[in-house]
Design a protein around this motif. Structure first.
Motif, PDB file in Angstrom:
ATOM      1  N   VAL A  38       0.832  -1.201   0.000  1.00 46.54           N
ATOM      2  CA  VAL A  38       0.000   0.000   0.000  1.00 46.54           C
ATOM      3  C   VAL A  38       0.870   1.255   0.000  1.00 46.54           C
ATOM      4  CG1 VAL A  38      -1.620   1.362   1.374  1.00 46.54           C
ATOM      5  CG2 VAL A  38      -1.980  -1.094   1.095  1.00 46.54           C
ATOM      6  N   TRP A 246      -5.066   2.067  -0.186  1.00 49.25           N
ATOM      7  CA  TRP A 246      -5.239   1.848   1.249  1.00 49.25           C
ATOM      8  C   TRP A 246      -6.562   1.156   1.549  1.00 49.25           C
ATOM      9  CZ3 TRP A 246      -9.238   3.952   4.119  1.00 49.25           C
ATOM     10  CH2 TRP A 246      -9.987   4.968   3.499  1.00 49.25           C
ATOM     11  N   ALA A 324      -1.140   6.628   3.807  1.00 45.96           N
ATOM     12  CA  ALA A 324      -1.788   5.456   3.217  1.00 45.96           C
ATOM     13  C   ALA A 324      -1.678   4.246   4.136  1.00 45.96           C
ATOM     14  CB  ALA A 324      -1.167   5.148   1.858  1.00 45.96           C
ATOM     15  N   ARG A 327      -4.006   4.706   7.172  1.00 45.74           N
ATOM     16  CA  ARG A 327      -5.410   4.499   6.814  1.00 45.74           C
ATOM     17  C   ARG A 327      -5.721   3.017   6.635  1.00 45.74           C
ATOM     18  NH1 ARG A 327      -6.473   9.139   2.154  1.00 45.74           N
ATOM     19  NH2 ARG A 327      -6.884  10.888   3.569  1.00 45.74           N
ATOM     20  N   ALA A 328      -4.832   2.304   5.936  1.00 41.08           N
ATOM     21  CA  ALA A 328      -5.063   0.874   5.706  1.00 41.08           C
ATOM     22  C   ALA A 328      -5.074   0.102   7.019  1.00 41.08           C
ATOM     23  CB  ALA A 328      -3.989   0.324   4.772  1.00 41.08           C
TER      24      ALA A 328
END
Length: 357
Positions: A38, A246, A324, A327-328
């Protein structure tokens, strides 16, 4: 009924992870691999777009916009004094914008603003001298109104000569339908635009900020050229393929941990039937997932930091990768507890019997 103190809950989480070292390490490495993917996709996109923007800056096809974060006005004289300094090609300020209309096209409203200095040169990327007395129209608006240099426009009952037509929207699409009324550098401007010479952009920034002493909240933004049909770095970033990486990574990780939680439902049910509160058990499994994902995120960020250094991408691409990954990871830990939906069953003894039947 048995309930755990926070310290006891943490010990139980660590004990469960330690009891399955291979599974725990494998889950952390899986999380790290997904999160590296990601972050790397965002890092690659951001590095490429950042390099494009840096190339435009290095070639001199850029303008700096000086304004304040609060929207407060800047002294027009301070903006005009930047003209002629080393490395500066053209300087101009824009005053308050009002909406007007020409008598020939009363339904076609357009913005008008006072212009200080060589705003035309700063907006069009050229070094030409400021036009003489009269209005300066953007080429798009001039085409719509059907006027050329030397024509007269009736705006609000006043007939004003059109001194020049210029590509004002070459730096900022907002100016694509603008009328500028050149004025003396008195009073204030809403923003000061500075066209910097090729190769001088980075070194000129400190002097640009120092030109407005006593003004708080100053900010400088880079206004890159815009060409119809040619994507800008901002447009490339907004439309990048990796912008939803993400989401994909978070959903994949969340689904893996969700299935793992479901697979352990018989084991976790034992806690409940032996007297542990369901709320404590509901915190146990998410706590394990949080630790595993956090460990994976730390490993992922370490690798991404190395990739960012090796790629000489700078802080902006690294920050994009960090956002990213974060968030993931948050999406994964928010999705994974759905695997505990079985705890809503009243009779968990039946669930245990299903395992042995």
């Amino acid at each position: 009924m048995t309930d755990w103190r926070p310290s006891e809950l943490v010990r139980e989480i660590l004990a469960n992870l330690a009891a399955r070292p291979l599974q725990s390490v494998g889950a952390a490495l899986l999380a790290a691999a997904v999160l590296v993917g990601v972050g790397l996709s965002e890092l690659s996109s951001a590095t490429s777009i950042d390099a494009t923007a840096a190339g435009l800056v290095a070639s001199g096809s850029t303008t700096a916009r000086i304004a304040t974060t609060t929207g407060a006005a800047l002294p027009a004289a301070a903006c005009a004094r930047l003209d002629g300094q080393h490395g500066i090609v053209a300087v101009g300020g824009i005053g308050a914008v009002t909406t007007v209309a020409a008598a020939s096209s009363p339904s076609l409203g357009f913005p008008e603003a006072a212009a200080v200095g060589n705003l035309v040169g700063a907006l069009s990327g050229g070094s030409s001298a400021p036009p003489g007395a009269g209005l300066v129209l953007s080429d798009e608006l001039a085409s719509q109104l059907g006027v050329v240099p030397g024509s007269y426009l009736d705006i609000g009952g006043r007939a004003v000569r059109v001194a020049a037509v210029a590509a004002l929207g070459a730096r900022d699409p907002f100016f694509g339908r603008l009328v500028l009324a050149p004025s003396a550098p008195v009073g204030t401007v809403q923003a000061c635009y500075v066209q910097v010479a090729t190769g001088e952009y980075a070194s000129a920034l400190p002097s640009l900020l120092g030109a407005f002493p006593g003004v708080s909240g100053l900010t400088i933004s880079t206004v890159l050229p815009t060409t119809p049909g040619v994507p800008t770095p901002a447009a490339d970033w907004a439309g990048r393929l990796s912008r939803f990486a993400w989401v994909a990574g978070g959903v994949v990780l969340g689904a893996v941990f969700l299935l793992a939680s479901r697979a352990r439902r018989h084991e976790l049910a034992v806690y409940v039937v032996t007297g542990t509160r369901r709320t404590a058990v509901a915190l146990l499994r998410p706590g394990e997932i949080d630790l595993v994902v956090s460990a994976g995120a730390v490993v992922a960020l370490a690798w991404l930091g190395l990739f960012a250094v090796l790629g000489h991408g700078g802080w902006a691409p690294a920050r994009a990768a960090l956002v990213a990954v974060t968030r993931a990871a948050l999406l994964a830990v928010a999705t994974a507890p759905l695997g505990l939906a079985w705890m809503a069953r009243r009779d968990l003894l039946t669930l245990l019997k299903e395992r042995t039947s």
